[in-house]
Write a protein that holds these residues in place. Sequence first.
Motif: not given
Lengths: 228, 114
Positions: B49, A60, A23, B52-53, A70-71, A142-143, B64, A67, B42-46, A63-64, A54-55, B56, A145
């Motif tokens: 994840p 955030i 990340v 990634h989801r 869940s993995r 369900r994963v 990379w 995920v 939206l906040p770009e950071g959203t 949210q990570f 970015f927030g 998965q 958000t």
Amino acid sequence: MIPQYLDSLCDPLRFDPALSRCVRQEVEDHLRETVAADPTDDRLEAQRHAIANFGDPRVIAAQFAAVSLSRRSRRVGAGVIVALGTVFIAMKARVTWFAAMQLTMSDDWRAATGIALAIDRYAFWFSVIVGIAGWVYVDSLRVPTALDPAYRRQLRRYFLICATATSALGVTVICDGIMTTFRLLGTELSLDHLIPIVSMAIELGCTGTLAVHLRRMARRAPSGLSAG
Amino acid sequence: MEGEMLKGHLDMIVLAALSAGPAHGYAVIEEIRRRSGEAFDLPEGTVYPVLHRLEQSGLLESRWVTADSGRRRRVYTLTRRGERALTERRAVWRQFSDAVGGLLAAPRSKGRTA
């Protein structure tokens, strides 16, 4: 400014070092590219814009974390099934070996280990049923958000299922250990003992590894993160 | 556009943005912005994840690469499963959109009978 922001995003993800590193690299690339594309000359202002767009790092990170958890949960679910299969094979190999070597128990010991044998069987099949139920349960989740309270509850339920399956498997291994010891008691240590000893070591290893993984997951679960 | 409304469709939006070809997170966000006519804020950071989801879930895969800037960059690509999922979601969305469109359209005036 960017390094501080990356710290506040990645520090809550330390429970998953690989994810935290990934990340950091990914988000740093994004922020640097955003700053480079910003038309303003003021680099500091451009960084501030990039970070604001970015927030919230905590939201955030949550949210990570969802995920990642869940993995990891799915991995543990698969681990339980593999451990159960391995223990079953080790048990069968040992029983077959005892039959081939005609290593039978004396009648006195047989009576004494009767209860252990019954507990062994029931505990093993109980752990199989609970383990499969746990795997099906985690696979059906369900994963989300974000790491919301509902998902936390589901994960807690799942860990309880896994802990139950692992405990039952532990009981099986203890009973196996008792019965194997009684069978080998009074016989001279030789190469013939290799299969029972190795199979017991495999059973202990599988159950121990599973217990350690579960304990580690429970301790590393990011309790401080909220869905935001 | 309402953030909550957008969040419910973020998976589909990200898959659609990647249907144009492999891209890294920044490019995905730019593509969403461009194709939505800057409507999605939206906040770009959203988006990360979500990437990634989706990976998965097997809908995306990533690798990379080293960018011209020398920085390591993660590039995402739609998998076959991802393409199928996008096709299905498009069909569902069209049905939903037509249905809601029909409901929200100004009602045709009915001839009143006395």
